[in-house]
Design a protein around this motif. Structure first.
Motif, PDB file in Angstrom:
ATOM      1  N   VAL A   1       4.292  14.581   1.802  1.00  0.00           N
ATOM      2  CA  VAL A   1       5.457  14.413   0.953  1.00  0.00           C
ATOM      3  C   VAL A   1       5.081  14.587  -0.503  1.00  0.00           C
ATOM      4  CG1 VAL A   1       7.405  12.904   0.396  1.00  0.00           C
ATOM      5  CG2 VAL A   1       6.320  12.761   2.657  1.00  0.00           C
ATOM      6  N   PHE A   2       5.955  15.284  -1.241  1.00  0.00           N
ATOM      7  CA  PHE A   2       5.709  15.533  -2.660  1.00  0.00           C
ATOM      8  C   PHE A   2       6.922  15.077  -3.449  1.00  0.00           C
ATOM      9  CE2 PHE A   2       3.498  18.578  -0.011  1.00  0.00           C
ATOM     10  CZ  PHE A   2       2.189  18.444  -0.446  1.00  0.00           C
ATOM     11  N   PRO A   3       7.064  13.754  -3.638  1.00  0.00           N
ATOM     12  CA  PRO A   3       8.282  13.209  -4.257  1.00  0.00           C
ATOM     13  C   PRO A   3       8.459  13.575  -5.710  1.00  0.00           C
ATOM     14  CG  PRO A   3       6.631  11.493  -4.015  1.00  0.00           C
ATOM     15  CD  PRO A   3       6.099  12.706  -3.283  1.00  0.00           C
TER      16      PRO A   3
ATOM     17  N   ALA B   1       6.202   5.467   9.676  1.00  0.00           N
ATOM     18  CA  ALA B   1       5.792   4.746   8.473  1.00  0.00           C
ATOM     19  C   ALA B   1       5.458   5.722   7.368  1.00  0.00           C
ATOM     20  CB  ALA B   1       4.581   3.865   8.762  1.00  0.00           C
ATOM     21  N   VAL B   2       5.767   5.316   6.152  1.00  0.00           N
ATOM     22  CA  VAL B   2       5.341   6.038   4.950  1.00  0.00           C
ATOM     23  C   VAL B   2       4.172   5.280   4.351  1.00  0.00           C
ATOM     24  CG1 VAL B   2       5.978   6.773   2.621  1.00  0.00           C
ATOM     25  CG2 VAL B   2       7.629   6.971   4.488  1.00  0.00           C
TER      26      VAL B   2
ATOM     27  N   LYS C   1       0.819  -1.205   0.000  1.00  0.00           N
ATOM     28  CA  LYS C   1       0.000   0.000   0.000  1.00  0.00           C
ATOM     29  C   LYS C   1       0.851   1.253   0.000  1.00  0.00           C
ATOM     30  CE  LYS C   1      -4.001  -2.078   0.204  1.00  0.00           C
ATOM     31  NZ  LYS C   1      -4.979  -1.980  -0.875  1.00  0.00           N
ATOM     32  N   ALA C   2       2.078   1.158   0.505  1.00  0.00           N
ATOM     33  CA  ALA C   2       2.943   2.328   0.555  1.00  0.00           C
ATOM     34  C   ALA C   2       3.684   2.555  -0.756  1.00  0.00           C
ATOM     35  CB  ALA C   2       3.962   2.176   1.686  1.00  0.00           C
TER      36      ALA C   2
ATOM     37  N   GLN D   1      -2.101  11.033  -1.835  1.00  0.00           N
ATOM     38  CA  GLN D   1      -1.114  11.817  -1.118  1.00  0.00           C
ATOM     39  C   GLN D   1      -0.182  10.924  -0.295  1.00  0.00           C
ATOM     40  OE1 GLN D   1      -0.437  15.364  -0.909  1.00  0.00           O
ATOM     41  NE2 GLN D   1       1.350  14.376   0.020  1.00  0.00           N
ATOM     42  N   VAL D   2       1.120  11.040  -0.554  1.00  0.00           N
ATOM     43  CA  VAL D   2       2.110  10.318   0.240  1.00  0.00           C
ATOM     44  C   VAL D   2       2.299  11.042   1.572  1.00  0.00           C
ATOM     45  CG1 VAL D   2       4.494   9.511   0.359  1.00  0.00           C
ATOM     46  CG2 VAL D   2       3.276   9.496  -1.828  1.00  0.00           C
ATOM     47  N   VAL D   3       2.252  10.276   2.657  1.00  0.00           N
ATOM     48  CA  VAL D   3       2.329  10.843   3.999  1.00  0.00           C
ATOM     49  C   VAL D   3       3.249   9.989   4.853  1.00  0.00           C
ATOM     50  CG1 VAL D   3       1.019  11.556   6.044  1.00  0.00           C
ATOM     51  CG2 VAL D   3      -0.050  11.664   3.788  1.00  0.00           C
TER      52      VAL D   3
END
Length: 275
Positions: free
Chosen positions: A271-273, A233-234, A32-33, A240-242
């Motif tokens: 997070v905005f990779p 955890a990521v 899921k990550a 949206q990545v958090v």
């Protein structure tokens, strides 16, 4: 306003239990990550990574000073990188604290508002093995309450040195700031801060770590040291990545007027990779 701190405490503790559930979920369901979860966790452990993030750091401390005060601080901490050349980045880090405190400055007292902001700019060459960054740090008098700030503008050097391999990050970040302007009736600001950190990430984006934070106030001749083990955890909330993290704040050294009996920290970082 007298119930603001109590409500903040309830919201904080609710957030902590929610974050723990997210951490467990991320460990059980690594897919899921996303496939880059560990890479993102490693980048977030690197203070000068070329990655846009907006951490919201929640800090709750109890048993402070002679009046057994309590303090809730929300640090809004955006990190914005700029590419200066193929081999050099400028990483700008901002910390804007929102403070809600009770019985700190006296019995039955309460203060709420902004504290002073800290702005740091790291020039970070692209290197392999040892990672380092250096640049200026600024204290900006943004406090909205007299007791929440210094009414001083400050400046000084900042430095980062760390080593990072896949899944392992170890290093330290430090700054020394002196006041150079501001209200002459207020005490000068002369403070050193360092954080020594170690973290290990996993393929799921989960991470375990520990850091030690040391603050030395040269004017007041006081030292505050805390040891802070963490779990994080990521994951994703929709698209949206958090990153979530929780940690106890364990006081090791400190004068009774500034040292809390115990503390707790919870962090939510957006997070905005792809930026």
């Amino acid at each position: 306003m007298k119930y603001v701190l109590a409500n903040s405490t309830k919201l904080f503790l609710t957030a902590v239990f929610t974050l723990v559930n997210f951490v467990v979920f991320a460990q059980e369901e690594p897919a899921k990550a996303g496939s880059s979860a560990q890479e993102l966790a490693d980048k977030l452990a690197n203070p000068v990574a070329s990655l846009i993030s907006v951490p919201l750091q929640n800090n709750l401390s109890y048993g402070i000073g002679p009046f057994n005060g309590s303090k809730y601080t929300l640090n809004i901490q955006p990190v914005i990188p700029f590419k200066l050349s193929d081999n050099l980045n400028l990483i700008t880090r901002y910390i804007l604290p929102v403070v809600d405190q009770q019985d700190i400055t006296g019995e039955n007292t309460h203060e709420f508002g902004l504290s002073d902001a800290t702005v740091t700019a790291f020039f970070a060459p692209k290197t392999k093995g040892i990672i380092f960054g250096f640049g200026p740090a600024f204290l900006v008098p943004t406090a909205t309450e007299k007791f929440l700030g210094t009414e001083k503008f400050g400046v000084g050097p900042s430095v980062l040195v760390m080593h990072q391999g896949k899944g392992l990050s170890v290093g330290f970040i430090a700054n020394q700031i002196w006041s150079v302007a501001g209200n002459e009736d207020r005490a000068d600001f002369n403070s050193f801060y360092t954080q020594i950190f170690l973290s290990h990430s996993y393929k799921s984006g989960a991470s375990l770590g520990v850091n030690a934070e040391i603050t030395q106030n040269w004017e007041a001749n006081t030292t505050l040291i805390s040891l802070n083990p963490s779990i994080g955890a990521v994951t994703k909330l929709g698209d949206q990545v958090v990153q979530f993290a929780v940690m106890p704040l364990i006081p090791i050294v400190g004068h009774h007027e500034i040292r809390p009996d115990w503390g707790l920290r919870a962090v939510v970082a957006f997070v905005f990779p792809g930026s």
